[in-house]
Design a protein around this motif. Structure first.
Motif, PDB file in Angstrom:
ATOM      1  N   THR A 294      -3.073  -1.099  -6.915  1.00  0.00           N
ATOM      2  CA  THR A 294      -3.526  -0.865  -5.536  1.00  0.00           C
ATOM      3  C   THR A 294      -5.036  -1.042  -5.436  1.00  0.00           C
TER       4      THR A 294
ATOM      5  N   ASP B 128      -3.944   3.577   1.000  1.00  0.00           N
ATOM      6  CA  ASP B 128      -4.103   2.653  -0.124  1.00  0.00           C
ATOM      7  C   ASP B 128      -3.204   1.438   0.109  1.00  0.00           C
ATOM      8  N   LYS B 129      -3.528   0.349  -0.563  1.00  0.00           N
ATOM      9  CA  LYS B 129      -2.802  -0.893  -0.308  1.00  0.00           C
ATOM     10  C   LYS B 129      -2.378  -1.509  -1.634  1.00  0.00           C
TER      11      LYS B 129
ATOM     12  N   THR C 232      -0.680   1.572   3.550  1.00  0.00           N
ATOM     13  CA  THR C 232      -2.015   1.198   4.007  1.00  0.00           C
ATOM     14  C   THR C 232      -2.483   2.040   5.185  1.00  0.00           C
TER      15      THR C 232
END
Ligand SMILES: Cc1cc2nc3c(=O)[nH]c(=O)nc-3n(C[C@H](O)[C@H](O)[C@H](O)COP(=O)(O)OP(=O)(O)OC[C@H]3O[C@@H](n4cnc5c(N)ncnc54)[C@H](O)[C@@H]3O)c2cc1C
Length: 377
Positions: free
Chosen positions: A255, A238-239, A33
């Protein structure tokens, strides 16, 4: 997208595991993240004195040199802390050898280095301190806006003009045996602090500043660069939002940015950090792990989460994801066959790995080892 292993979290644990797996010829991806605890890193790996052989190798291949010598290091508020394995630019010394007369040098307009608190702390230890500021024309642009006067922006300039800094300090130095400077040197080139030491006829000690930490950011950049050089895929910013599980295995993750894609892998490693990095989250009713909904080891009675004494080790910091002996994550009481866990998201559930950064490295190496063994089967 398909990989041998997918790592969730690009902090110290995720990067260490990524380097080990990638060096072993596996195709991996790290999804992260953003900021990690490395942005706040003191430069010392608590609970480690000697680097495990693999850490030594992986870190030196990334251009990171480590050292340990029994003694202490100087803390930002003028206290001393017992030494642990540290990055090359962190000074470790026997406490008795720290000087009696100290020149503290700050940069004009830089407020993230507490020179007067530092002096007060050292004076309590019986040292005599003098504070001086240096002002260099190269800093003028940053000085126009206090939000620009941050450690990393300053370090970008200092790495170019460190010789001028030496000249300025030599002019300020009287009879002091020690010079303390803010840790705003060595962002791109970790040898700059030692060159400054060589240029000044007194012991030069670099003391931590408010975040971001220059040695921490450099460490993150070098580990990431090496990982990418080895062919690793780093999906920064990105998560991982959710995961698809089937019959006790993780099939894929999804994601935020690639929500139409299933990111598949044979093995997954959760290295998402603790509360600080949102690897764990808490509410008045419990503590949870947001991506997989894993089992957490925590006291059911909320009153037991905190110790009334602020200075005590707080019990909630020990809570973390439950694992089996091979670091497989546990969900609903059962181990997930291909999901491993490493780093701060473990809390203190695995004391054999130590604590803090030492724990992050040791558990990451162990988890990567287990992944490699499992992929041989
Ligand atoms: C502020 C702070 C300072 C510290 N300083 C020191 C120190 O100086 N020395 C020491 O020994 N220990 C220190 N520690 C202890 C620290 O826990 C370890 O040093 C270690 O760096 C933790 O590494 P980690 O990789 O497990 O977690 P983190 O460094 O927290 O990294 C986790 C990463 O996972 C990412 N992430 C989380 N959830 C997701 C998701 N769903 N999808 C994708 N990415 C995700 C986060 O953005 C973050 O980048 C510090 C801890 C904190 C919180």
């Amino acid at each position: 997208m398909k990989f041998d292993s997918v790592i969730i979290g690009g902090g110290l644990a995720g990067l260490t595991a990524g380097l080990k797996l990638q060096s072993a010829g596996k195709q991996t991806a790290i999804i992260s993240t953003g900021q990690s605890a490395l942005h706040f890193f003191s430069g010392s790996f608590e609970s480690l004195q000697e680097a495990p052989e693999e850490m030594k190798q992986l870190f030196s291949q990334a251009g990171i040199r480590l050292h340990y010598s029994p003694g202490v290091r100087l803390m930002p508020l003028g206290t001393f802390r017992e030494a642990a394995l540290s990055l090359e630019d962190i000074d470790l010394f026997p406490k008795a050898s720290f000087g009696k007369k100290v020149l503290i040098v700050n940069l004009l307009g830089y407020h993230d280095f507490f020179s007067s608190f530092l002096a007060q702390g050292l004076e309590k230890e019986g040292m005599e301190c003098r504070i001086r500021f240096i002002n260099l024309p190269e800093m003028e642009k940053l000085q126009l806006s206090p939000s620009e006067m941050r450690a990393v922006q300053i370090a970008r300039i200092m790495d170019r003009i460190w010789e001028k800094v030496i000249q300025e300090i030599r002019l300020l130095l009287k009879d002091e045996d020690t010079v303390v400077l803010p840790q705003v040197f060595g962002l791109q080139d970790a040898s700059v602090p030692s060159r400054i030491r060589q240029g000044i006829p007194a012991r030069v000690v670099f003391a931590g500043t408010l975040p971001p930490s220059v040695p921490g950011i450099r460490t993150q950049m070098l580990l990431k660069k090496r990982y990418q050089l080895l062919g690793g895929t780093f999906l920064m910013g990105d998560k991982v939002d959710k995961a698809h599980l089937h019959e006790g295995r993780v099939h894929s993750v999804v994601t935020q940015n690639l929500d139409n894609h299933y990111i598949e892998a044979q093995n997954f490693l959760l290295a998402s950090g603790s509360y600080f990095s949102k690897g764990l989250s808490s509410n008045p009713f419990g503590i949870s792990e947001p991506v997989f909904g894993l089992d957490i080891d925590f006291a059911a009675e909320r009153g037991n989460w905190y110790s009334p004494s602020f200075a005590d080790d707080q019990p909630y910091m020990a809570y973390g994801v439950k694992t089996d002996e091979n670091l497989h994550a546990i969900k609903d009481g059962k181990a997930l066959e291909n999901l491993y866990v490493a780093g701060a998201v473990l809390g203190k559930t695995r004391p054999e790995f130590g604590t803090a950064a030492g724990m992050a490295v040791r558990s990451a190496l162990a988890a990567a080892d287990n992944i490699l063994k499992a992929s041989e089967l």
